[in-house]
Design an enzyme around this catalytic site. Structure first.
Site, PDB file in Angstrom:
ATOM      1  N   CYS A 198       0.811  -1.226   0.000  1.00 29.52           N
ATOM      2  CA  CYS A 198       0.000   0.000   0.000  1.00 29.52           C
ATOM      3  C   CYS A 198       0.842   1.273   0.000  1.00 29.52           C
ATOM      4  O   CYS A 198       0.297   2.376  -0.116  1.00 29.52           O
ATOM      5  CB  CYS A 198      -0.958   0.003   1.183  1.00 29.52           C
ATOM      6  SG  CYS A 198      -2.256  -1.233   1.001  1.00 29.52           S
ATOM      7  N   HIS A 237      -3.359   7.396   2.863  1.00 30.74           N
ATOM      8  CA  HIS A 237      -3.781   6.108   2.308  1.00 30.74           C
ATOM      9  C   HIS A 237      -5.134   5.717   2.912  1.00 30.74           C
ATOM     10  O   HIS A 237      -5.344   5.836   4.123  1.00 30.74           O
ATOM     11  CB  HIS A 237      -2.721   5.053   2.643  1.00 30.74           C
ATOM     12  CG  HIS A 237      -3.114   3.680   2.223  1.00 30.74           C
ATOM     13  ND1 HIS A 237      -3.517   3.390   0.938  1.00 30.74           N
ATOM     14  CD2 HIS A 237      -3.194   2.518   2.920  1.00 30.74           C
ATOM     15  CE1 HIS A 237      -3.811   2.104   0.868  1.00 30.74           C
ATOM     16  NE2 HIS A 237      -3.636   1.553   2.048  1.00 30.74           N
ATOM     17  N   ASN A 271     -10.131   0.150   0.025  1.00 29.87           N
ATOM     18  CA  ASN A 271      -8.674   0.262  -0.077  1.00 29.87           C
ATOM     19  C   ASN A 271      -8.240  -0.249  -1.452  1.00 29.87           C
ATOM     20  O   ASN A 271      -8.281  -1.446  -1.720  1.00 29.87           O
ATOM     21  CB  ASN A 271      -8.031  -0.565   1.042  1.00 29.87           C
ATOM     22  CG  ASN A 271      -6.506  -0.505   1.011  1.00 29.87           C
ATOM     23  OD1 ASN A 271      -5.917   0.025   0.067  1.00 29.87           O
ATOM     24  ND2 ASN A 271      -5.876  -1.056   2.031  1.00 29.87           N
TER      25      ASN A 271
END
Ligand SMILES: CC(C)(COP(=O)(O)OP(=O)(O)OC[C@H]1O[C@@H](n2cnc3c(N)ncnc32)[C@H](O)[C@@H]1OP(=O)(O)O)[C@@H](O)C(=O)NCCC(=O)NCCS
Length: 332
Positions: free
Chosen positions: A116, A256, A286
């Site tokens: 990520c 994020h 996500n």
């Protein structure tokens, strides 16, 4: 000699049309909209359903969106960095294919994988090439087809992830705008808590690995959550401190989008007002490498030349970090 800084000068994005809502997930696994919303902030996510289409499909669309909006000639692009954790294939770089498909025939390209944090690390790489004076146009794409590695019978992971892509162009700036500072970190302790066990060189694919469902993402959510909260908040507070930025100096937090509670914890540490925290997790979940450029795309209207942006990310590995960037343009 004038100092060259690396500025973001254009943004593009693409998300697939298919929407997987919390209500539909309720019919697939033992979960409910209220749990997902309160524990994560997610309401729906996008999935690339069409057979035979991979991450490159979305990456190409995002890059083409950027090229059309910014009206640039793709032949002028020097480098395409493809941030992704779900390449089209284990071998044959996805970025190389994407670069060819968008007409970036004079560029070289490679993939960058840091879960990520892939896009955040990619920002550092792209900026370094520009600051060195070596290249003038670096296209950074963040794209992931998370649905290709998610077990839709595992409620611990299938509620979280979605598919999407975003792209930014880095170019030299001579007014001091663009990337100002970065703190990037990694720690191999994270390998046990967020991983795909099989399909790599330790455990190549076999009938057993497929039967044991070892090609899907495994996550120890509680542990990852704990590290993510402290990791993202620490580096974000530290980058403010060492650049003498108060909460009033920061215009936007671009964090994020893994869990709304992690974003809130980071914003609280930075003492930021809620309206400075850009959030779209409710729409996409996500999307791994795509969360940061999707935020820039969705909120591009709000960003003004000279604004101070703090980027923050946390991902598998573990990988994490924060980047301080001055926004370089007003959207036309
Ligand atoms: C995954 C995550 C949302 C889970 O939330 P959590 O508050 O930690 O939840 P827990 O795992 O402690 O589970 C709490 C309870 O909810 C249950 N639960 C887990 N998933 C559920 C779901 N989808 N629906 C309903 N209940 C669920 C658990 O079984 C547990 O029940 P129990 O108390 O009876 O054992 C959260 O840990 C998280 O966001 N982790 C980090 C994610 C992240 O940042 N990942 C990527 C980094 S890139």
């Amino acid at each position: 000699m004038t100092t060259i800084t690396a500025a973001i000068t254009a943004v593009g994005a693409y998300v697939p049309e298919f929407v997987l809502s919390n209500q539909v997930l309720e019919t697939m696994v033992d979960t409910n909209d209220e749990w997902i919303t309160t524990r994560t902030g997610i309401k729906e996510r996008r999935l690339l359903k069409e057979k035979g289409k991979g991450t490159s499909f979305m990456a190409i669309k995002a890059a083409q969106d950027l090229i059309a909006k910014a009206n640039i000639n793709p032949e002028e692009i020097d480098l395409v960095i493809m941030a992704t954790t779900t390449p089209d294939m284990p071998v044959a770089s996805t970025g190389v294919y994407v670069a060819s498909q968008i007409g970036a025939i004079n560029a070289f390209s490679y993939d960058l994988q840091a879960a990520c944090s892939s896009f955040l690390y990619g920002m550092s790489s792209a900026a370094a090439y520009i600051q060195s004076g070596r290249y003038k146009k670096v296209l950074l794409i963040g794209a992931d087809k998370m649905s290709s590695i998610i077990d839709y019978t595992d409620r611990a992971t299938c509620i979280i992830f979605g598919d999407g892509a975003g792209a930014v162009l880095f170019e030299p700036n001579y007014e001091g705008l663009g990337l100002q500072d970065e703190i990037l970190k990694s720690d191999g302790i994270g390998r046990e808590y967020l991983k795909i066990d099989a399909g790599g060189s330790i455990l190549p694919p076999s009938i057993e690995t497929v039967e044991n469902r070892q090609h899907f993402v495994f996550q120890d959510g509680k542990t990852v959550f704990k590290y993510a909260v402290s990791g993202m908040a620490d580096v974000s507070a530290k980058i403010m401190e060492r650049n003498n930025l108060t909460k009033d100096d920061v215009n936007w937090l671009i964090a994020h989008q893994a869990n709304k509670r992690i974003i809130d914890a980071t914003a609280n540490r930075m003492e930021l007002d809620e309206e400075k925290v850009l959030v779209n997790i409710h729409r996409y979940g996500n999307t791994t490498s795509a969360t940061l450029p999707l935020l820039l795309h969705d909120f591009e209207d709000k960003l003004k030349k000279g604004d101070n942006l703090i980027f923050a990310a946390f991902g598998g590995g573990f990988t994490w970090g924060s980047i301080y960037l001055k926004w370089a343009y007003n959207k036309q």
